[in-house]
Structure formats: structure tokens, C-alpha cells
Design a protein around this motif. Structure first.
Motif, mmCIF file in Angstrom:
data_model
loop_
_atom_site.group_PDB
_atom_site.id
_atom_site.type_symbol
_atom_site.label_atom_id
_atom_site.label_comp_id
_atom_site.label_asym_id
_atom_site.label_seq_id
_atom_site.Cartn_x
_atom_site.Cartn_y
_atom_site.Cartn_z
ATOM 1 N N ILE A 146 -4.075 -3.490 -10.664
ATOM 2 C CA ILE A 146 -4.646 -2.615 -9.632
ATOM 3 C C ILE A 146 -6.098 -3.012 -9.383
ATOM 4 O O ILE A 146 -6.896 -3.054 -10.320
ATOM 5 C CB ILE A 146 -4.569 -1.129 -10.056
ATOM 6 N N PRO A 147 -6.435 -3.314 -8.133
ATOM 7 C CA PRO A 147 -7.813 -3.683 -7.813
ATOM 8 C C PRO A 147 -8.801 -2.609 -8.261
ATOM 9 O O PRO A 147 -8.506 -1.415 -8.180
ATOM 10 C CB PRO A 147 -7.791 -3.803 -6.287
ATOM 11 N N ASP A 148 -9.963 -3.078 -8.735
ATOM 12 C CA ASP A 148 -10.920 -2.185 -9.388
ATOM 13 C C ASP A 148 -12.338 -2.700 -9.093
ATOM 14 O O ASP A 148 -12.624 -3.877 -9.310
ATOM 15 C CB ASP A 148 -10.614 -2.238 -10.905
ATOM 16 N N ARG A 149 -13.187 -1.818 -8.612
ATOM 17 C CA ARG A 149 -14.573 -2.192 -8.299
ATOM 18 C C ARG A 149 -15.332 -2.742 -9.498
ATOM 19 O O ARG A 149 -16.301 -3.470 -9.349
ATOM 20 C CB ARG A 149 -15.347 -0.971 -7.785
ATOM 21 N N LEU A 155 0.836 -1.198 0.000
ATOM 22 C CA LEU A 155 0.000 0.000 0.000
ATOM 23 C C LEU A 155 0.876 1.255 0.000
ATOM 24 O O LEU A 155 1.698 1.443 0.903
ATOM 25 C CB LEU A 155 -0.916 -0.022 1.229
ATOM 26 N N ASN A 156 0.726 2.051 -1.046
ATOM 27 C CA ASN A 156 1.499 3.297 -1.236
ATOM 28 C C ASN A 156 2.969 3.067 -1.580
ATOM 29 O O ASN A 156 3.735 4.025 -1.632
ATOM 30 C CB ASN A 156 1.387 4.231 -0.026
ATOM 31 N N TYR A 157 3.368 1.831 -1.803
ATOM 32 C CA TYR A 157 4.750 1.569 -2.218
ATOM 33 C C TYR A 157 4.971 2.166 -3.606
ATOM 34 O O TYR A 157 4.292 1.780 -4.558
ATOM 35 C CB TYR A 157 5.016 0.060 -2.233
ATOM 36 N N ASN A 158 5.874 3.117 -3.694
ATOM 37 C CA ASN A 158 6.089 3.863 -4.958
ATOM 38 C C ASN A 158 4.765 4.350 -5.559
ATOM 39 O O ASN A 158 4.633 4.426 -6.780
ATOM 40 C CB ASN A 158 6.809 3.004 -6.006
ATOM 41 N N GLY A 159 3.803 4.622 -4.688
ATOM 42 C CA GLY A 159 2.514 5.121 -5.155
ATOM 43 C C GLY A 159 1.510 4.052 -5.541
ATOM 44 O O GLY A 159 0.411 4.375 -5.996
ATOM 45 N N TRP A 203 3.687 -2.275 -20.175
ATOM 46 C CA TRP A 203 3.019 -1.630 -19.039
ATOM 47 C C TRP A 203 1.779 -0.909 -19.546
ATOM 48 O O TRP A 203 1.850 -0.162 -20.525
ATOM 49 C CB TRP A 203 3.959 -0.634 -18.352
ATOM 50 N N GLU A 204 0.660 -1.139 -18.877
ATOM 51 C CA GLU A 204 -0.562 -0.430 -19.265
ATOM 52 C C GLU A 204 -0.477 1.050 -18.915
ATOM 53 O O GLU A 204 0.447 1.479 -18.225
ATOM 54 C CB GLU A 204 -1.771 -1.071 -18.561
ATOM 55 N N ASP A 205 -1.473 1.802 -19.365
ATOM 56 C CA ASP A 205 -1.465 3.253 -19.147
ATOM 57 C C ASP A 205 -1.534 3.648 -17.681
ATOM 58 O O ASP A 205 -1.208 4.788 -17.340
ATOM 59 C CB ASP A 205 -2.635 3.905 -19.905
ATOM 60 N N ASP A 206 -1.956 2.703 -16.811
ATOM 61 C CA ASP A 206 -1.965 3.029 -15.379
ATOM 62 C C ASP A 206 -0.546 3.017 -14.799
ATOM 63 O O ASP A 206 -0.349 3.302 -13.621
ATOM 64 C CB ASP A 206 -2.889 2.086 -14.604
ATOM 65 N N ASP A 207 0.440 2.662 -15.635
ATOM 66 C CA ASP A 207 1.863 2.604 -15.243
ATOM 67 C C ASP A 207 2.192 1.500 -14.249
ATOM 68 O O ASP A 207 3.313 1.425 -13.755
ATOM 69 C CB ASP A 207 2.363 3.953 -14.685
ATOM 70 N N TRP A 208 1.231 0.630 -13.948
ATOM 71 C CA TRP A 208 1.478 -0.478 -13.038
ATOM 72 C C TRP A 208 1.269 -1.822 -13.724
ATOM 73 O O TRP A 208 2.164 -2.662 -13.729
ATOM 74 C CB TRP A 208 0.561 -0.392 -11.798
ATOM 75 N N THR A 209 0.073 -2.029 -14.249
ATOM 76 C CA THR A 209 -0.301 -3.360 -14.710
ATOM 77 C C THR A 209 0.621 -3.821 -15.834
ATOM 78 O O THR A 209 0.737 -3.161 -16.869
ATOM 79 C CB THR A 209 -1.754 -3.362 -15.211
ATOM 80 N N VAL A 210 1.273 -4.958 -15.618
ATOM 81 C CA VAL A 210 2.172 -5.543 -16.615
ATOM 82 C C VAL A 210 1.387 -6.616 -17.362
ATOM 83 O O VAL A 210 0.759 -7.475 -16.731
ATOM 84 C CB VAL A 210 3.415 -6.143 -15.934
ATOM 85 N N VAL A 211 1.403 -6.559 -18.705
ATOM 86 C CA VAL A 211 0.577 -7.435 -19.532
ATOM 87 C C VAL A 211 1.466 -8.116 -20.584
ATOM 88 O O VAL A 211 2.426 -7.520 -21.074
ATOM 89 C CB VAL A 211 -0.532 -6.614 -20.245
ATOM 90 N N THR A 212 1.112 -9.350 -20.942
ATOM 91 C CA THR A 212 1.880 -10.035 -21.994
ATOM 92 C C THR A 212 1.590 -9.385 -23.346
ATOM 93 O O THR A 212 0.456 -9.004 -23.636
ATOM 94 C CB THR A 212 1.526 -11.531 -22.067
#
Ligand code: MF3
Ligand code: CO
Length: 255
Positions: free
Chosen positions: A80-83, A59-63, A215-224
Motif C-alpha cells: 500500500i502506497p505510503d507517504r 482503486l477501492n477494489y475489495n477496499g 499477510w501483514e497487519d494491513d491485510d494487503w501487503t504480502v511478504v516473504t
């Protein structure tokens, strides 16, 4: 920074962090099901971690905005978890979590299979888990980091799968990420010598198709790149005088 050799007292704290993390994963395994949002997975995971008086390391690690990374199918890691993201009957769901207990971290990941996962993808998940165990057979003093890396790569490539190159395992302790890096593929260097008291997170990320990721546009999610599925399996381990000790485990709980 130089690699740290942990003291007995530090190792004891990491054992406890690991035990709590193993219980967290076990509880999530029981509770994650199709129809649930990835946000609910995160909420439940965070509740469990906090119920032990621990802090979720991510949580909050590098944002990073959540406590549990939830990565589905072609998502490799750091989803990133998403409702609005609902788990489906035929999904694989990679859960990565970290726990801080009295200042010491444990880091572990599991890939859960929903009921209708295909045989082909089931095999990928099983081989990914087994590749961790093949890797840590090499995690004995006198061997080097590169021996772990090579064992993982040789094992998974034998099934025609590929090893993600852009992300690696790592030392872990009073920080989530410490030296040394622990690649899951042969880098051409043998790497650092393993010594008793080193604590590392070994975390193969294995793809059904190409090893290339983006990397997706959220700058986190790594995708094949080819959007074929990917599986992840990780534990925090201790190098001892003999066999390595898995720290992210608990009695009576499946690894
Ligand atoms: N578990 C990841 C790792 O093994 C770290 C997640 S980074 C975070 O290195 F930002 F998502 F927390
Ligand atoms: Co890790």
C-alpha cells in the motif's frame, strides 16, 4: 462463472486498455527514483491513467486504498502506497497496475531496479521476467493452463528460486478477475484447455528464498516468510489461433 471468449470488439477495447497501461508503466519506469515516497509513485501513476480518461482498476477494489500496488524488496505484491515509505538506492520496486478503458480491464506489473541493486537480486528480476515469456510460449490453443504453469515453475526452479503458491494469475476482461485461475506452479491438474479469444493475466511472483508468504497487519501487503526479496512480472495476453498476443504493450515501449 464460465470462461468467456471475447469478441473482436471486446478485444479491441482490451488492446487500448493495454496500450494505455504499457505507457503508464513506461512513464513510471522513467520517473520512479530513490528518495521518492511510494505514495508519490501512486499519485503519478493515477494521474497518468486518468490523463487517458481511464479509471484505475485497483482503486477501492475489495477496499484496496490506492491505484498502484507498490511492493518493495521482500514485499511480494499489494504493497500500500505510503507517504513515509521512501524508496532506497538498492531497492527493487514492484509496480502493479490496472486500467479500465470503456469497461474493459488490462492488468500488468513490472519490477523496477534502483541503481544500487545487487547482482544477485538483478538476476532474480531478470529471471522472473523471462519466466513470463517461457510460460506464454505454452499459451497456444490445444494446450492447457497447466502447461503455462509448469513452464514457469520449471524455468525459475532451474535457478534455485521459488514460485509463490498463495497467489495466482487469472482471466481478465470486463472484470479484473475472471476465470480461470492461472497458477505459476504445477497444481497436479492440467487445467482448462486454451481457446482463441480467452484473455488472461499471467503473473509470476518469484522469491529468492522460500515460497512461503504471509499477510501483514494491513491485510494487503504480502511478504516473504524469510524476508528475502521477491519479484513480479505480469501482462494481459490474448490466446489466438497461433502465438499469444500481449495486450499490455505499446509500440516502441519496452515490455
Ligand atoms: N494486480 C492484482 C492482480 O493481479 C490485483 C491487485 S488487487 C488490488 O490480481 F486490490 F490491489 F487492486
Ligand atoms: Co493480475
Amino acid at each position: 462463472m464460465a470462461v468467456q471468449i471475447k469478441s473482436k470488439a471486446e478485444i479491441e477495447l482490451m488492446r487500448e486498455a493495454g496500450r494505455i497501461l504499457a505507457i503508464t508503466h513506461e512513464e513510471l519506469r522513467k520517473r520512479v527514483h530513490p528518495g521518492m515516497s511510494t505514495w508519490d509513485v501512486n499519485r503519478i501513476g493515477e494521474e497518468i491513467i486518468r490523463s487517458f480518461g481511464c479509471i484505475p482498476s485497483f482503486l477501492n477494489y475489495n477496499g484496496y486504498p490506492a491505484s498502484i500496488c507498490v511492493s518493495i524488496n521482500e514485499e511480494v505484491v499489494h504493497g500500500i502506497p505510503d507517504r513515509h515509505r521512501i524508496i532506497q538506492e538498492d531497492d527493487i520496486v514492484s509496480l502493479d497496475a490496472g486500467v479500465i478503458y470503456k469497461g474493459y480491464h488490462s492488468d500488468a506489473a513490472r519490477t523496477l531496479m534502483m541503481p544500487a541493486v545487487s547482482e544477485e537480486v538483478r538476476k532474480l528480476v531478470e529471471v522472473t521476467k523471462q519466466s513470463f515469456f517461457e510460460g506464454i510460449k505454452q499459451a497456444v490453443p490445444g494446450n492447457r493452463i497447466g502447461d503455462i504453469s509448469k513452464a514457469i515453475q520449471d524455468y525459475v526452479e532451474g535457478f534455485g528460486y521459488s514460485v509463490v503458491r498463495d497467489l495466482v494469475g487469472h482471466g481478465v476482461g470486463s472484470k479484473l478477475h475472471e476465470d480461470p485461475e492461472v497458477p505459476n506452479f504445477d497444481t497436479g491438474k492440467r487445467g482448462m484447455k486454451l481457446r482463441p479469444g480467452m484473455t488472461i493475466a499471467v503473473e509470476p511472483m518469484i522469491n529468492l528464498g522460500t515460497y512461503e508468504v504471509f499477510w501483514e497487519d494491513d491485510d494487503w501487503t504480502v511478504v516473504t516468510d524469510d524476508e528475502l526479496p521477491s519479484a513480479h512480472y505480469e501482462n494481459t495476453i490474448l490466446i489466438t489461433d497461433g502465438e499469444p498476443e500481449i495486450l499490455s504493450r505499446a509500440p516502441g515501449i519496452e515490455l
